[in-house]
Motif scaffolding. Structure first.
Motif, PDB file in Angstrom:
ATOM      1  N   CYS A  45       5.536 -47.570 -59.205  1.00 59.73           N
ATOM      2  CA  CYS A  45       4.085 -47.380 -59.157  1.00 59.73           C
ATOM      3  C   CYS A  45       3.648 -46.436 -60.279  1.00 59.73           C
ATOM      4  O   CYS A  45       4.277 -45.397 -60.499  1.00 59.73           O
ATOM      5  CB  CYS A  45       3.666 -46.805 -57.814  1.00 59.73           C
ATOM      6  SG  CYS A  45       3.686 -48.003 -56.461  1.00 59.73           S
ATOM      7  N   PRO A  46       2.579 -46.767 -60.987  1.00 57.44           N
ATOM      8  CA  PRO A  46       2.103 -45.894 -62.073  1.00 57.44           C
ATOM      9  C   PRO A  46       1.785 -44.470 -61.607  1.00 57.44           C
ATOM     10  O   PRO A  46       2.057 -43.507 -62.309  1.00 57.44           O
ATOM     11  CB  PRO A  46       0.841 -46.614 -62.575  1.00 57.44           C
ATOM     12  CG  PRO A  46       1.084 -48.058 -62.240  1.00 57.44           C
ATOM     13  CD  PRO A  46       1.823 -48.025 -60.930  1.00 57.44           C
ATOM     14  N   ASN A  47       1.197 -44.341 -60.421  1.00 61.45           N
ATOM     15  CA  ASN A  47       0.870 -43.026 -59.872  1.00 61.45           C
ATOM     16  C   ASN A  47       2.072 -42.483 -59.101  1.00 61.45           C
ATOM     17  O   ASN A  47       2.491 -43.071 -58.105  1.00 61.45           O
ATOM     18  CB  ASN A  47      -0.338 -43.136 -58.949  1.00 61.45           C
ATOM     19  CG  ASN A  47      -0.818 -41.780 -58.435  1.00 61.45           C
ATOM     20  OD1 ASN A  47      -0.089 -40.784 -58.489  1.00 61.45           O
ATOM     21  ND2 ASN A  47      -2.039 -41.736 -57.936  1.00 61.45           N
ATOM     22  N   PRO A  48       2.635 -41.340 -59.529  1.00 58.17           N
ATOM     23  CA  PRO A  48       3.815 -40.787 -58.859  1.00 58.17           C
ATOM     24  C   PRO A  48       3.616 -40.531 -57.371  1.00 58.17           C
ATOM     25  O   PRO A  48       4.592 -40.513 -56.608  1.00 58.17           O
ATOM     26  CB  PRO A  48       4.056 -39.463 -59.614  1.00 58.17           C
ATOM     27  CG  PRO A  48       3.420 -39.653 -60.949  1.00 58.17           C
ATOM     28  CD  PRO A  48       2.224 -40.530 -60.699  1.00 58.17           C
ATOM     29  N   GLU A  49       2.368 -40.345 -56.942  1.00 58.67           N
ATOM     30  CA  GLU A  49       2.100 -40.085 -55.524  1.00 58.67           C
ATOM     31  C   GLU A  49       2.529 -41.252 -54.644  1.00 58.67           C
ATOM     32  O   GLU A  49       2.822 -41.071 -53.459  1.00 58.67           O
ATOM     33  CB  GLU A  49       0.602 -39.813 -55.310  1.00 58.67           C
ATOM     34  CG  GLU A  49       0.109 -38.522 -55.922  1.00 58.67           C
ATOM     35  CD  GLU A  49       0.793 -37.297 -55.314  1.00 58.67           C
ATOM     36  OE1 GLU A  49       0.937 -37.260 -54.076  1.00 58.67           O
ATOM     37  OE2 GLU A  49       1.184 -36.400 -56.084  1.00 58.67           O
ATOM     38  N   TYR A  50       2.566 -42.439 -55.214  1.00 60.54           N
ATOM     39  CA  TYR A  50       2.929 -43.629 -54.428  1.00 60.54           C
ATOM     40  C   TYR A  50       4.427 -43.942 -54.499  1.00 60.54           C
ATOM     41  O   TYR A  50       4.874 -44.940 -53.948  1.00 60.54           O
ATOM     42  CB  TYR A  50       2.131 -44.843 -54.906  1.00 60.54           C
ATOM     43  CG  TYR A  50       0.652 -44.740 -54.627  1.00 60.54           C
ATOM     44  CD1 TYR A  50       0.165 -44.731 -53.328  1.00 60.54           C
ATOM     45  CD2 TYR A  50      -0.262 -44.627 -55.683  1.00 60.54           C
ATOM     46  CE1 TYR A  50      -1.193 -44.612 -53.077  1.00 60.54           C
ATOM     47  CE2 TYR A  50      -1.626 -44.516 -55.444  1.00 60.54           C
ATOM     48  CZ  TYR A  50      -2.074 -44.503 -54.132  1.00 60.54           C
ATOM     49  OH  TYR A  50      -3.430 -44.384 -53.890  1.00 60.54           O
ATOM     50  N   ARG A  51       5.191 -43.103 -55.187  1.00 61.34           N
ATOM     51  CA  ARG A  51       6.612 -43.393 -55.364  1.00 61.34           C
ATOM     52  C   ARG A  51       7.495 -42.883 -54.229  1.00 61.34           C
ATOM     53  O   ARG A  51       8.700 -43.120 -54.232  1.00 61.34           O
ATOM     54  CB  ARG A  51       7.094 -42.820 -56.703  1.00 61.34           C
ATOM     55  CG  ARG A  51       6.436 -43.495 -57.900  1.00 61.34           C
ATOM     56  CD  ARG A  51       6.873 -42.867 -59.211  1.00 61.34           C
ATOM     57  NE  ARG A  51       5.996 -43.308 -60.298  1.00 61.34           N
ATOM     58  CZ  ARG A  51       5.926 -42.717 -61.481  1.00 61.34           C
ATOM     59  NH1 ARG A  51       6.690 -41.664 -61.742  1.00 61.34           N
ATOM     60  NH2 ARG A  51       5.095 -43.169 -62.404  1.00 61.34           N
ATOM     61  N   ILE A  52       6.908 -42.173 -53.292  1.00 56.83           N
ATOM     62  CA  ILE A  52       7.691 -41.729 -52.146  1.00 56.83           C
ATOM     63  C   ILE A  52       8.072 -42.939 -51.291  1.00 56.83           C
ATOM     64  O   ILE A  52       7.433 -43.989 -51.366  1.00 56.83           O
ATOM     65  CB  ILE A  52       6.915 -40.706 -51.291  1.00 56.83           C
ATOM     66  CG1 ILE A  52       5.613 -41.335 -50.751  1.00 56.83           C
ATOM     67  CG2 ILE A  52       6.612 -39.448 -52.095  1.00 56.83           C
ATOM     68  CD1 ILE A  52       4.867 -40.442 -49.789  1.00 56.83           C
ATOM     69  N   GLY A  53       9.111 -42.799 -50.481  1.00 62.30           N
ATOM     70  CA  GLY A  53       9.552 -43.909 -49.636  1.00 62.30           C
ATOM     71  C   GLY A  53       8.883 -43.896 -48.272  1.00 62.30           C
ATOM     72  O   GLY A  53       8.083 -43.011 -47.944  1.00 62.30           O
ATOM     73  N   GLY A  54       9.208 -44.899 -47.482  1.00 62.96           N
ATOM     74  CA  GLY A  54       8.750 -44.944 -46.092  1.00 62.96           C
ATOM     75  C   GLY A  54       7.371 -45.508 -45.858  1.00 62.96           C
ATOM     76  O   GLY A  54       6.803 -45.347 -44.770  1.00 62.96           O
ATOM     77  N   TRP A  55       6.806 -46.210 -46.862  1.00 61.38           N
ATOM     78  CA  TRP A  55       5.443 -46.720 -46.689  1.00 61.38           C
ATOM     79  C   TRP A  55       5.320 -47.706 -45.534  1.00 61.38           C
ATOM     80  O   TRP A  55       4.271 -47.806 -44.893  1.00 61.38           O
ATOM     81  CB  TRP A  55       4.945 -47.371 -47.988  1.00 61.38           C
ATOM     82  CG  TRP A  55       4.546 -46.371 -49.025  1.00 61.38           C
ATOM     83  CD1 TRP A  55       5.188 -46.093 -50.191  1.00 61.38           C
ATOM     84  CD2 TRP A  55       3.425 -45.480 -48.966  1.00 61.38           C
ATOM     85  NE1 TRP A  55       4.538 -45.087 -50.879  1.00 61.38           N
ATOM     86  CE2 TRP A  55       3.450 -44.692 -50.150  1.00 61.38           C
ATOM     87  CE3 TRP A  55       2.411 -45.257 -48.041  1.00 61.38           C
ATOM     88  CZ2 TRP A  55       2.493 -43.709 -50.419  1.00 61.38           C
ATOM     89  CZ3 TRP A  55       1.454 -44.282 -48.310  1.00 61.38           C
ATOM     90  CH2 TRP A  55       1.500 -43.529 -49.485  1.00 61.38           C
ATOM     91  N   ASP A  56       6.385 -48.442 -45.239  1.00 60.45           N
ATOM     92  CA  ASP A  56       6.311 -49.400 -44.134  1.00 60.45           C
ATOM     93  C   ASP A  56       6.018 -48.709 -42.806  1.00 60.45           C
ATOM     94  O   ASP A  56       5.457 -49.319 -41.896  1.00 60.45           O
ATOM     95  CB  ASP A  56       7.620 -50.193 -44.030  1.00 60.45           C
ATOM     96  CG  ASP A  56       7.660 -51.370 -44.982  1.00 60.45           C
ATOM     97  OD1 ASP A  56       6.844 -52.289 -44.810  1.00 60.45           O
ATOM     98  OD2 ASP A  56       8.484 -51.364 -45.911  1.00 60.45           O
ATOM     99  N   PHE A  57       6.412 -47.438 -42.696  1.00 60.97           N
ATOM    100  CA  PHE A  57       6.210 -46.706 -41.446  1.00 60.97           C
ATOM    101  C   PHE A  57       4.944 -45.856 -41.456  1.00 60.97           C
ATOM    102  O   PHE A  57       4.626 -45.205 -40.469  1.00 60.97           O
ATOM    103  CB  PHE A  57       7.437 -45.824 -41.169  1.00 60.97           C
ATOM    104  CG  PHE A  57       8.710 -46.614 -41.049  1.00 60.97           C
ATOM    105  CD1 PHE A  57       9.003 -47.309 -39.878  1.00 60.97           C
ATOM    106  CD2 PHE A  57       9.597 -46.698 -42.112  1.00 60.97           C
ATOM    107  CE1 PHE A  57      10.160 -48.061 -39.778  1.00 60.97           C
ATOM    108  CE2 PHE A  57      10.759 -47.451 -42.013  1.00 60.97           C
ATOM    109  CZ  PHE A  57      11.036 -48.131 -40.838  1.00 60.97           C
TER     110      PHE A  57
END
Length: 418
Positions: A399-411
């Motif tokens: 993701c271009p924005n580092p804020e969205y690079r964390i894991g666990g989005w499915d939860f």
């Protein structure tokens, strides 16, 4: 109740998809429409332009009632496995009555005859196919030649030219795979097809009105939201895409995974690569060698491509490698009946009665919240769901924005509700 099912990627949802949806609704007149949509990796083995929830919003805004996720185990595989996963998921909802898909031909009779040959695999056809593969041609070419030979010895009144045109047309190939999957699963779903208009599937030429998703993505990568892009998208899709780009959710490019992929290839022993889905006959050795010589992903694909191993096949293999999807795992999921759950990515509030109907009629669990996946005491379900979670976590890294690079989005993400 009449329920229309569509299998799609909506990468992104463009005017051609809108035409297909409206034409399907006009012909079938359904009470509701369900779309089975690929998640974060597509059938061509590439990361999707935008995340699955953003693309779900596009579909809902343009008239789809419910969007369900096609597990990544099927989403980034061959046309055969992609079609099987989508069709079987529609079957298992217990509510879908019709399925619609586009094709380069509207002749359902020819499509059905070819699909029957591929589904039944008569002995003569299998022998012809084996002989062609021994000659070293790619599987699609071998299959085309085998079908021609089989039809000739069985006096099927279809010209070589017609068959060649169909089997060289991506949407017709997928249509045949849908029909084959419907037959092999003894589905009661009625198929409907109509001719694709204007842009062809692989076309890279952008034109006003309807263009291929490939051409639209290429223009976005090159020039952003240019006037040319604006003319190919419904207004709601354009606004959603614009907001996603502004926030840094996208657009994602395959090149963003260059270092990850080359690092994986250089680290992984060739004998381990041999287990990845779709790797066969020593291809792992070629992959290993080319990964050492390649400067980036594009260079790797150019060096490793052959007449038999196309760019698309190699891209799928790389995605399988990233996600550790092996032939053995695909086979195990096949033995357990294919898709193990119905994952709701989003829905229109008016479709709430249909969701209740699916919950009552479905032959597999319905998952609204990702955290509930472990409640069903089903090892195959958990294993399959883990691949979807991993696909999201890997996808997020680009993701271009580092804020969205964390894991666990499915939860963390709930279904999109319109």
């Amino acid at each position: 109740m009449t329920v229309l099912g569509i299998v799609a990627e909506y990468n992104p949802f463009h005017n051609g998809h809108l035409y297909h949806l409206r034409k399907s609704i006009q012909i079938i007149k359904p009470d509701y429409t369900i779309a089975i949509m690929s998640g974060h990796f597509t059938q061509r083995g590439e990361p999707a332009l935008l995340d699955k929830w953003t693309r779900t919003s596009m579909a809902l805004e343009n008239g789809v009632d419910i969007v369900l996720e096609l597990p990544v185990i099927y989403a980034c595989q061959t046309a055969e496995l992609f079609a099987f996963g989508g069709v079987e998921l529609l079957n298992k909802t217990g509510v879908v009555t019709h399925m619609s898909f586009g094709s380069e031909t509207e002749d359902m009779d020819i499509l059905q005859k070819i699909a029957n040959i591929l589904a039944e695999e008569p002995l003569e056809f299998k022998e012809f196919l084996k002989d062609e593969l021994i000659n070293g041609v790619s599987f699609p070419v071998a299959r085309y030649k085998a079908i021609i030979k089989y039809m000739k010895i069985n006096d099927m009144d279809i010209s070589d030219t017609s068959i060649k045109k169909i089997l060289n047309s991506p949407n017709s190939i997928l249509a045949i795979e849908y029909l084959k999957a419907l037959k092999k699963t003894d589905s009661q779903i009625k198929p409907v097809t109509f001719k694709r208009i204007k842009a062809q599937y692989h076309s890279t030429s952008l034109q006003k009105g309807i263009s291929s998703a490939t051409a639209i993505r290429n223009e976005i990568y090159k020039s952003g939201l240019s006037n040319m892009v604006e003319n190919t998208l419904p207004y709601s899709s354009l606004i959603i895409l614009e907001n996603a780009i502004i926030s840094g959710k996208g657009p994602l490019k395959a090149e963003a995974f260059d270092s990850l992929i080359l690092g994986l290839l250089r680290r992984t022993p060739a004998d381990e690569m041999a287990n990845w889905m779709d790797v066969e006959e020593g291809l792992q050795n070629r992959i290993k060698k080319c990964s050492i010589l390649a400067r980036d992903l594009k260079d790797f694909l150019q060096k490793s491509k052959t007449k038999r191993y196309t760019y698309t096949r190699l891209q799928r293999i790389l995605t399988n490698g990233i996600l550790n999807i092996t032939s053995e795992k695909i086979e195990k999921f096949g033995k357990t009946g294919g898709p193990q759950y119905i994952r709701i990515l989003g829905f229109n509030k008016k479709a709430t009665p249909l969701i209740r109907q699916i919950q009552n009629c479905s032959s597999i669990p319905v998952i609204n919240k990702a955290a509930h996946y472990s409640r069903f005491n089903n090892k195959a379900l958990e294993d399959m769901f883990h691949f979807d979670v991993l696909a999201t976590d890997i996808y997020a890294l680009a993701c271009p924005n580092p804020e969205y690079r964390i894991g666990g989005w499915d939860f963390k993400k709930n279904p999109v509700i319109l």
